[in-house]
Design a protein around this motif. Structure first.
Motif, short mmCIF file in Angstrom:
data_model
loop_
_atom_site.label_atom_id
_atom_site.label_comp_id
_atom_site.label_asym_id
_atom_site.label_seq_id
_atom_site.Cartn_x
_atom_site.Cartn_y
_atom_site.Cartn_z
N UNK A 26 0.84 -1.21 0.00
CA UNK A 26 0.00 0.00 0.00
C UNK A 26 0.87 1.25 0.00
N UNK A 27 1.90 1.26 0.84
CA UNK A 27 2.80 2.41 0.91
C UNK A 27 3.53 2.62 -0.41
N UNK A 28 3.96 1.54 -1.04
CA UNK A 28 4.65 1.65 -2.33
C UNK A 28 3.70 2.18 -3.41
N UNK A 29 2.48 1.69 -3.42
CA UNK A 29 1.50 2.16 -4.40
C UNK A 29 1.16 3.63 -4.19
N UNK A 30 1.00 4.04 -2.94
CA UNK A 30 0.71 5.43 -2.64
C UNK A 30 1.87 6.33 -3.07
N UNK A 31 3.07 5.88 -2.81
CA UNK A 31 4.25 6.66 -3.21
C UNK A 31 4.34 6.79 -4.72
N UNK A 32 4.07 5.71 -5.43
CA UNK A 32 4.10 5.75 -6.89
C UNK A 32 3.00 6.67 -7.43
N UNK A 33 1.84 6.63 -6.82
CA UNK A 33 0.74 7.50 -7.26
C UNK A 33 1.09 8.96 -7.02
N UNK A 34 1.70 9.26 -5.89
CA UNK A 34 2.11 10.65 -5.62
C UNK A 34 3.15 11.12 -6.64
N UNK A 35 4.08 10.24 -6.98
CA UNK A 35 5.12 10.60 -7.95
C UNK A 35 4.51 10.86 -9.32
N UNK A 36 3.58 10.01 -9.74
CA UNK A 36 2.93 10.21 -11.05
C UNK A 36 2.08 11.48 -11.05
N UNK A 37 1.43 11.77 -9.94
CA UNK A 37 0.63 13.00 -9.85
C UNK A 37 1.54 14.23 -9.96
N UNK A 38 2.69 14.18 -9.33
CA UNK A 38 3.63 15.29 -9.42
C UNK A 38 4.14 15.44 -10.86
#
Length: 87
Positions: A26-38
């Protein structure tokens, strides 16, 4: 006690490992989503800056494009309204 009453017994350690693995995923997916959003925000900002520079460099051309786009949108909307009234 059995598993229904809260005693996990030998399977408890396995369940905790699964929970920890799921938390990490979950933490890895959230981090990846934040990076893509940025990345998306950065791309959009660049596109807006480029568009603004083009409009400032050629304001009459930008006005002509906007007028043409508005004219086409008006034609499309009027055809939709007319087709809707015929039914």
């Amino acid at each position: 006690m059995n598993a229904k009453n809260g005693d996990l017994g030998a399977g408890g350690a396995d369940a905790e490992q699964v929970k920890e693995h799921l938390r990490a995923a979950k933490d890895a997916a959230a981090s990846a989503a934040r990076a893509r959003a940025q990345q998306a925000r950065d791309w959009a900002s660049t596109q807006i800056d480029d568009l603004q520079q083009r409009v400032e460099a050629q304001p009459y051309m930008a006005s002509a494009w906007a007028l043409g786009a508005g004219f086409l949108a008006g034609i499309l909307l009027m055809s939709l309204v007319r087709n809707g009234r015929r039914r």
